[in-house]
Design a protein around this motif. Structure first.
Motif, short mmCIF file in Angstrom:
data_model
loop_
_atom_site.label_atom_id
_atom_site.label_comp_id
_atom_site.label_asym_id
_atom_site.label_seq_id
_atom_site.Cartn_x
_atom_site.Cartn_y
_atom_site.Cartn_z
N PRO A 266 0.85 -1.20 0.00
CA PRO A 266 0.00 0.00 0.00
C PRO A 266 0.88 1.25 0.00
O PRO A 266 2.09 1.17 0.22
CB PRO A 266 -0.78 -0.14 1.30
CG PRO A 266 0.08 -0.96 2.19
CD PRO A 266 0.81 -1.90 1.30
N ASP A 300 -5.09 -7.64 1.62
CA ASP A 300 -5.36 -6.57 0.66
C ASP A 300 -6.32 -7.05 -0.42
O ASP A 300 -6.27 -6.63 -1.57
CB ASP A 300 -4.06 -6.06 0.04
CG ASP A 300 -3.31 -7.13 -0.74
OD1 ASP A 300 -3.73 -8.31 -0.69
OD2 ASP A 300 -2.31 -6.79 -1.41
N ASP A 302 -9.49 -7.58 -2.78
CA ASP A 302 -10.46 -6.68 -3.42
C ASP A 302 -10.09 -5.21 -3.31
O ASP A 302 -10.96 -4.33 -3.24
CB ASP A 302 -11.86 -6.89 -2.82
CG ASP A 302 -12.35 -8.32 -2.98
OD1 ASP A 302 -12.09 -8.90 -4.05
OD2 ASP A 302 -12.97 -8.85 -2.04
N GLY A 303 -8.78 -4.92 -3.31
CA GLY A 303 -8.34 -3.53 -3.29
C GLY A 303 -8.58 -2.82 -1.97
O GLY A 303 -8.63 -1.59 -1.93
N PRO A 360 -9.64 1.55 1.89
CA PRO A 360 -9.74 1.32 0.44
C PRO A 360 -8.48 1.85 -0.24
O PRO A 360 -8.18 3.04 -0.16
CB PRO A 360 -10.99 2.11 0.03
CG PRO A 360 -11.75 2.34 1.30
CD PRO A 360 -10.71 2.44 2.37
N LEU A 361 -7.73 0.98 -0.91
CA LEU A 361 -6.45 1.38 -1.47
C LEU A 361 -6.60 2.30 -2.67
O LEU A 361 -5.70 3.11 -2.95
CB LEU A 361 -5.64 0.14 -1.85
CG LEU A 361 -5.24 -0.73 -0.64
CD1 LEU A 361 -4.49 -1.97 -1.09
CD2 LEU A 361 -4.40 0.07 0.35
N THR A 362 -7.72 2.21 -3.39
CA THR A 362 -7.93 3.12 -4.52
C THR A 362 -7.97 4.55 -4.05
O THR A 362 -7.32 5.44 -4.59
CB THR A 362 -9.23 2.79 -5.25
OG1 THR A 362 -9.17 1.44 -5.71
CG2 THR A 362 -9.43 3.71 -6.45
N HIS A 363 -8.73 4.79 -2.97
CA HIS A 363 -8.81 6.15 -2.40
C HIS A 363 -7.45 6.60 -1.90
O HIS A 363 -7.04 7.74 -2.12
CB HIS A 363 -9.82 6.16 -1.24
CG HIS A 363 -9.87 7.47 -0.51
ND1 HIS A 363 -10.68 8.50 -0.89
CD2 HIS A 363 -9.17 7.92 0.58
CE1 HIS A 363 -10.51 9.52 -0.08
NE2 HIS A 363 -9.60 9.20 0.82
N LYS A 365 -4.44 5.67 -2.88
CA LYS A 365 -3.52 5.95 -3.98
C LYS A 365 -3.86 7.28 -4.66
O LYS A 365 -2.97 8.02 -5.05
CB LYS A 365 -3.55 4.80 -4.98
CG LYS A 365 -2.88 3.54 -4.45
CD LYS A 365 -3.02 2.36 -5.41
CE LYS A 365 -2.36 1.12 -4.84
NZ LYS A 365 -2.55 -0.06 -5.71
N LEU A 366 -5.17 7.56 -4.79
CA LEU A 366 -5.56 8.84 -5.37
C LEU A 366 -5.11 10.00 -4.49
O LEU A 366 -4.61 11.01 -4.97
CB LEU A 366 -7.09 8.88 -5.55
CG LEU A 366 -7.66 8.05 -6.71
CD1 LEU A 366 -9.18 8.07 -6.65
CD2 LEU A 366 -7.17 8.57 -8.06
#
Length: 374
Positions: A266, A300, A302-303, A360-363, A365-366
């Motif tokens: 992450p 980790d 499902d992201g 949530p890793l998408t958030h 990373k953004l």
């Protein structure tokens, strides 16, 4: 425009009423009912939807009084034309509407309904609608101020955590550079003395001093790791594994670690939050849990990064979770929010406790990308 000063001192502002009514007679009856109620008011009558829109824009009323059915449109059409956030109290005064339609209108947001047969209650209904409206506006304003205050508090907490981490890193560097260097130099001198002296008494003192020195060096290493987890440079899994091993060695509590992947990667900010969460949870367990088993799970899937710390101890009482000075756990909540995650704590007295960090890793990373470009 009709103005009435009945029953009120001149210092009071009159209630400004916009009356949507196509019948001059019904308008006059409404004015008479309001005068009899003792209300101080000014009232303007409009008949068309266009005039209504213009009147509400040019001089917003305190309250709108409207017949339900007018030529070519209804009061609900007029209600729909109003800006949602700026809608004043809206009272229906009509004889051409059934009870079901009146209930439906109120459900849509209209304040109240008065039948023309009960026009004597009009003043009381308008005053009640105004009181409710003021309370709603005050609550809305308080909610906005509370949200802004919570946002400022969250930003301050994030800034405070960043500052603390910076200070910890600075202290760790000083320990490494100054204290660590000095301890290493002392160790070299003791070794030199040991090689150049055959006196048994001196050798005994050297062995004792070397043992204490090694303890000091181990302590400085442990303090540096707690202050600035440089082991995170080797990855989150390695850092959590080091925490688990150190915890078991220090406390004697059996500690297991499971992971869904050997390649957890992450963002750095999330790794630090995960590490600090596990660190704080293990510290609380060593102080309060009275357990003999701790389990750490990393995933980790499902992201979503999930870090779970579970013990089989005495659990956490509800009042302990809610006490004002539970700063450690409260700080973990703020850390989680700072990276777009959340913290769940579940426990039953006598049946252990579970602390779960979810990010949530998408958030994450953004957020990291935005910070790197800012």
């Amino acid at each position: 425009m009709i103005t009435s000063n009945a029953g009120h001192s001149p210092a009071e502002n009159p209630i400004k009423i916009l009356h949507l009514e196509d019948s001059p007679i019904d308008h006059a009856l409404a004015c008479r009912a309001l005068e009899r109620s003792g209300m101080r008011f000014s009232i303007e009558r409009v008949e068309t939807l266009g005039d209504f829109e213009q009147a509400t824009r040019s001089s917003p009323p305190d309250v709108i009084l409207a017949d339900y059915k007018l030529p070519g449109f209804t009061a609900l059409d007029a209600w729909a034309e109003l800006a949602t956030e700026a809608r004043p109290p809206f009272v229906l005064l009509s004889g051409a509407i059934g009870e079901a339609a009146a209930v439906s209108a109120i459900h849509s947001g209209i304040s109240d309904y008065v039948s023309k047969e009960d026009i004597g209650t009009l003043g009381r209904v308008i005053l009640r609608a105004l009181d409710i409206h003021r309370a709603v506006v005050a609550k809305r304003r308080a909610d906005v101020e509370l949200a802004a205050s919570e946002k400022r508090l969250a930003e301050f907490a994030e800034h405070l955590q960043t500052t603390i981490e910076g200070e910890r890193a600075a202290i760790a560097r000083e320990i490494h550079d100054d204290i660590g260097g000095s301890l290493t130099a002392v160790n070299l001198d003791l070794s030199w003395i040991s090689r150049h002296s055959e006196d048994q008494a001196i050798q005994a003192h050297l062995r004792a001093a070397t043992t204490m020195l090694q303890q000091a060096m181990d302590a400085s290493q442990r303090i540096m790791m707690n202050l600035r987890p440089s082991i995170l440079d080797q990855g989150l899994l390695a850092a959590i594994e080091w925490l688990a091993i150190s915890f078991e060695k220090r406390t004697g509590i059996k500690t297991t670690l499971r992971t869904s992947s050997e390649m957890l990667a992450p963002p750095k900010s999330v790794q630090l939050v995960a590490y600090r969460t596990a660190q704080e949870a293990l510290t609380n367990i060593s102080k309060h849990a009275e357990c003999n088993l701790v389990r750490l799970d990393l995933s980790d899937a499902d992201g979503v990064l999930t870090v779970e710390i579970v013990d089989n101890g005495r659990g956490i009482a509800k009042d302990q979770l809610e006490k004002p000075r539970a700063f450690g756990l409260r700080g973990l909540h703020e850390r989680a929010k700072a990276v777009g995650g959340w913290l769940d704590i579940s426990s039953r007295e006598g049946d252990g406790a579970s602390i779960i960090l979810t990010v949530p890793l998408t958030h994450a990373k953004l957020s990291q990308a935005e910070e790197s470009h800012s």
